[in-house]
Design a protein around this motif. Structure first.
Motif, PDB file in Angstrom:
ATOM      1  N   ASP A 160      10.969  38.422  36.928  1.00 35.70           N
ATOM      2  CA  ASP A 160      10.515  37.291  36.130  1.00 35.70           C
ATOM      3  C   ASP A 160      10.026  37.827  34.645  1.00 35.70           C
ATOM      4  OD1 ASP A 160      10.416  35.491  38.019  1.00 35.70           O
ATOM      5  OD2 ASP A 160       8.503  35.865  38.632  1.00 35.70           O
ATOM      6  N   ALA A 203       6.566  40.658  36.150  1.00 30.52           N
ATOM      7  CA  ALA A 203       5.622  41.110  37.201  1.00 30.52           C
ATOM      8  C   ALA A 203       6.276  42.121  37.847  1.00 30.52           C
ATOM      9  CB  ALA A 203       5.884  39.806  38.408  1.00 30.52           C
ATOM     10  N   ILE A 239       0.912  41.135  36.744  1.00 31.33           N
ATOM     11  CA  ILE A 239       1.523  40.906  35.531  1.00 31.33           C
ATOM     12  C   ILE A 239       1.434  41.902  34.748  1.00 31.33           C
ATOM     13  CG2 ILE A 239       1.645  39.369  33.472  1.00 31.33           C
ATOM     14  CD1 ILE A 239       2.645  38.219  36.250  1.00 31.33           C
ATOM     15  N   LYS A 285       5.952  35.024  37.291  1.00 37.27           N
ATOM     16  CA  LYS A 285       6.081  33.861  36.401  1.00 37.27           C
ATOM     17  C   LYS A 285       5.298  33.954  34.960  1.00 37.27           C
ATOM     18  CE  LYS A 285       9.125  32.293  39.454  1.00 37.27           C
ATOM     19  NZ  LYS A 285      10.112  32.687  39.477  1.00 37.27           N
ATOM     20  N   PRO A 286       5.287  35.235  34.520  1.00 34.40           N
ATOM     21  CA  PRO A 286       4.369  35.181  33.149  1.00 34.40           C
ATOM     22  C   PRO A 286       5.112  34.440  31.876  1.00 34.40           C
ATOM     23  CG  PRO A 286       5.403  37.373  33.407  1.00 34.40           C
ATOM     24  CD  PRO A 286       5.766  36.598  34.605  1.00 34.40           C
ATOM     25  N   TYR A 320       0.579  32.349  33.988  1.00 32.15           N
ATOM     26  CA  TYR A 320       1.134  32.983  35.102  1.00 32.15           C
ATOM     27  C   TYR A 320       0.923  32.328  36.448  1.00 32.15           C
ATOM     28  CZ  TYR A 320      -2.896  35.700  35.889  1.00 32.15           C
ATOM     29  OH  TYR A 320      -4.326  36.096  35.837  1.00 32.15           O
TER      30      TYR A 320
END
Length: 339
Positions: A70, A83, A92, A119-120, A131
């Motif tokens: 991600d 990630a 993260i 998912k940042p 995130y």
């Protein structure tokens, strides 16, 4: 409108994918087609948890020694967030655009146990990172199982602290795909996973949220499966994946300036179809003139770029271009695209 667009884009997609056949198994490296396509800016993708950047006709691997998922870019394109995966946890990480100077901003564990974070997305002012994580879950054991669904959290660079924005629906796997709306420091879009219908079945809804007021509005109907939103650089359109029993198709819909209540009809109801097939992880180019995505072709998820136009309605302005060939890229990892 959807049926007409589907017919046209099906032809475009087939034209883009038909010249060659993918290998029957993973070659272990990123493979470029014989006729290389020049990629504008810097387009980040992951393969076997390795991080790669496409720029022009050059391909470079970054962050060697780190398992990455991600990638996201800062608004000015000089930094990355991603990630970083460990054995039973992930964090993260912020880094320079070449993957150096890595700094974790979330913990890998807490009193409740090992933590996952994915998912940042970085805000337009660069001061916040949104995130998803299972942080705050209840302690669980085989004798006393508790939900550990992923929820949406936000990191504040000024305080170096994170706080929860959303509690996920239990036992759905949690929410996913949070992304900031460019030009707005407080508007998010993300995917809400929940159950709908009778008997209850898993569904996913596109959700708009204000981090300032906490207001939350669904932009797609109950019962459908819409996910992986990505917002155009001008903040006016969102591309997303709409799942059917046989396909995961790429659509684009316009966004209002803000939302106070659920709009009727839902914006997704009038979305334009751009590509049909098994499509994943769309992302806009920095100039808004193209969308990159992963697509399943002959058993391999490969990288494609589709030129788009937003004049007189959103539509493809040319065929999708094949950037990799038979490379088996990580379809569960986001793409990122910087100038």
């Amino acid at each position: 409108m959807r049926r007409a667009a589907a017919a046209v884009l099906a032809v475009l997609t087939l034209a883009a994918c038909s010249p060659s056949t993918a290998p029957s198994r993973d070659p272990g490296k990123v493979v470029l087609p014989l006729q290389k396509i020049s990629v504008p800016g810097h387009l980040y993708a992951a393969k076997s948890r390795g991080l790669y950047v496409f720029s022009g006709t050059k391909l470079t691997r970054l962050a060697n020694g780190v398992q990455v998922e991600d990638p996201a870019v800062t608004p000015d394109g000089t930094g990355l967030a991603f990630a970083a995966l460990g054995g039973q946890s992930s964090t993260i990480v912020l880094a320079d655009s070449n993957g150096s100077n890595q700094r974790a901003i979330t913990p890998s564990s807490a009193p409740e146990g090992a933590l996952w974070a994915f998912k940042p997305s970085v805000s337009s002012d660069g001061q916040h990172v949104v995130y998803v994580t299972d942080r705050g879950k209840q302690p669980s054991s085989p004798q006393n199982l508790q939900p550990n669904d992923l929820g949406v959290w936000i990191y504040d660079a000024k305080t170096s602290q994170s706080r929860r924005l959303m509690f996920p629906v239990p036992y759905t796997g949690g929410d996913s795909d949070p992304v900031y709306r460019p030009g707005s420091a407080d508007q998010l879009l993300f995917t809400t996973y929940l159950y709908g219908g009778q008997p209850p079945l898993p569904v996913s809804r596109l959700t708009w949220m204000s981090t300032r007021t906490g207001a939350r509005v669904y932009l797609s109907p109950d019962g459908a499966r819409n996910f992986e939103p990505t917002v155009s650089p001008d903040g006016q359109f969102v591309a997303f994946i709409h799942a059917t029993p046989t396909t995961d198709d790429l659509y684009v819909m316009p966004l209002a300036a803000s939302y106070l209540r659920e709009p009727q009809p839902y914006p997704s109801d009038s979305a334009a179809l751009l590509a049909s097939g098994r499509v994943a992880q769309p992302v806009w180019s920095a100039d808004g003139k193209a969308i990159a995505f992963l697509m399943l072709v002959n058993g391999s998820f490969d990288l494609f770029i589709l030129p788009v136009s937003v004049s007189s309605g959103v539509h493809a302005s040319g065929p999708a271009q094949e950037i990799t060939h038979g490379s088996f890229l990580d379809a569960d990892s986001r793409l990122a695209w910087a100038p």
